[in-house]
Design a protein around this motif. Structure first.
Motif, short mmCIF file in Angstrom:
data_model
loop_
_atom_site.label_atom_id
_atom_site.label_comp_id
_atom_site.label_asym_id
_atom_site.label_seq_id
_atom_site.Cartn_x
_atom_site.Cartn_y
_atom_site.Cartn_z
N ASN A 116 0.83 -1.21 0.00
CA ASN A 116 0.00 0.00 0.00
C ASN A 116 0.87 1.26 0.00
O ASN A 116 0.56 2.22 -0.71
CB ASN A 116 -0.95 0.00 1.19
N GLN A 117 1.95 1.24 0.77
CA GLN A 117 2.84 2.39 0.81
C GLN A 117 3.50 2.62 -0.55
O GLN A 117 3.63 3.76 -1.01
CB GLN A 117 3.91 2.23 1.90
N LYS A 118 3.90 1.53 -1.22
CA LYS A 118 4.49 1.66 -2.55
C LYS A 118 3.49 2.27 -3.53
O LYS A 118 3.85 3.11 -4.35
CB LYS A 118 4.99 0.31 -3.05
N LEU A 119 2.24 1.82 -3.46
CA LEU A 119 1.21 2.37 -4.34
C LEU A 119 0.98 3.85 -4.03
O LEU A 119 0.91 4.68 -4.94
CB LEU A 119 -0.09 1.58 -4.22
N GLN A 120 0.87 4.18 -2.77
CA GLN A 120 0.67 5.58 -2.37
C GLN A 120 1.85 6.44 -2.82
O GLN A 120 1.65 7.57 -3.32
CB GLN A 120 0.47 5.67 -0.86
N ASP A 121 3.06 5.93 -2.68
CA ASP A 121 4.24 6.66 -3.13
C ASP A 121 4.20 6.86 -4.64
O ASP A 121 4.54 7.95 -5.14
CB ASP A 121 5.53 5.92 -2.74
N TRP A 122 3.80 5.82 -5.39
CA TRP A 122 3.71 5.93 -6.84
C TRP A 122 2.68 7.00 -7.22
O TRP A 122 2.93 7.83 -8.10
CB TRP A 122 3.34 4.57 -7.46
N LEU A 123 1.53 6.99 -6.55
CA LEU A 123 0.49 7.98 -6.83
C LEU A 123 1.01 9.40 -6.56
O LEU A 123 0.80 10.30 -7.37
CB LEU A 123 -0.75 7.71 -5.99
N ASN A 124 1.70 9.57 -5.44
CA ASN A 124 2.24 10.89 -5.11
C ASN A 124 3.30 11.33 -6.10
O ASN A 124 3.34 12.49 -6.51
CB ASN A 124 2.79 10.90 -3.68
N GLN A 125 4.16 10.41 -6.50
CA GLN A 125 5.21 10.74 -7.45
C GLN A 125 4.61 11.16 -8.80
O GLN A 125 5.08 12.09 -9.43
CB GLN A 125 6.13 9.55 -7.65
N ASN A 126 3.55 10.48 -9.21
CA ASN A 126 2.97 10.74 -10.53
C ASN A 126 1.94 11.86 -10.55
O ASN A 126 1.41 12.19 -11.61
CB ASN A 126 2.38 9.44 -11.10
N THR A 127 1.66 12.44 -9.39
CA THR A 127 0.77 13.60 -9.32
C THR A 127 1.47 14.78 -8.66
O THR A 127 0.82 15.71 -8.19
CB THR A 127 -0.53 13.26 -8.56
N ALA A 128 2.79 14.75 -8.63
CA ALA A 128 3.62 15.81 -8.04
C ALA A 128 3.20 16.11 -6.61
O ALA A 128 3.28 17.25 -6.15
CB ALA A 128 3.57 17.07 -8.91
N GLY A 129 2.71 15.10 -5.90
CA GLY A 129 2.34 15.26 -4.50
C GLY A 129 1.08 16.07 -4.25
O GLY A 129 0.78 16.41 -3.11
N LEU A 130 0.32 16.35 -5.29
CA LEU A 130 -0.88 17.19 -5.13
C LEU A 130 -2.06 16.45 -4.50
O LEU A 130 -3.02 17.09 -4.08
CB LEU A 130 -1.29 17.76 -6.49
#
Length: 172
Positions: A116-130
């Motif tokens: 879950n943390q890896k997925l959340q990190d991927w989402l944040n990375q690909n949305t510039a943390g927005l």
């Protein structure tokens, strides 16, 4: 999408609800790659596509038509495939998703804190943390066999700059 979007956004009970037709299209196209038979036919019908080759061509056109980073407009798409280690997968399908849909692949024990943390990190990375608050809530079910994720980061300058002196109180 003219039928889909009003259904997604109406009566949502949420203010400022947003959906991305590009992400919906890409996710459904990737899902079609992972299915067969009547499931695939239903997805192709929903997307208005006759066959997989046509879908692949259209998906590449959608991707290339929306991916931009020219300094004035940034529109960066991201796709990913999340695979549970407990199951065997066809490498050809993962390769096709990477080649046609530019999807990254991740393996792990889906539903665990680590995955879950890896997925959340991927989402944040690909949305510039927005979308950090929203990404914190994204978790994979431990019974998940695989998951698909699609993101878009968009930022653009106004063609005509807004003049703050033109601001006035009123009903919007």
């Amino acid at each position: 999408f003219t039928k889909l979007i009003p259904g997604l956004l109406s009566d949502s009970g949420k203010q400022n609800a947003v959906c991305s037709p590009v992400n919906i299209y890409m996710a459904l196209a990737m899902l079609a790659e992972t299915t067969d038979g009547s499931s695939r036919e239903q997805i192709l019908s929903l997307l208005g596509t006759a066959d997989m080759e046509s879908l692949r061509t259209q998906a590449k056109q959608v991707w290339l038509g929306h991916y931009n980073n020219d300094g004035l407009t940034t529109s960066i798409l991201g796709n990913s495939l999340w695979l549970d280690d407990a199951y065997a997968f066809k490498q050809a399908t993962a390769d096709r998703l990477a080649e046609t849909y530019y999807a990254s692949s991740f393996n792990g024990d889906l539903g665990t804190d680590e995955a879950n943390q890896k997925l959340q990190d991927w989402l944040n990375q690909n949305t510039a943390g927005l979308l950090q608050e929203q990404a914190k809530k994204v978790e994979l079910d431990p019974e998940s066999v695989f998951a698909l994720a699609s993101t878009i980061y968009f930022s653009a300058s106004w063609e005509n700059e807004f003049d703050e002196n033109d601001t006035a109180d009123g009903i919007f």
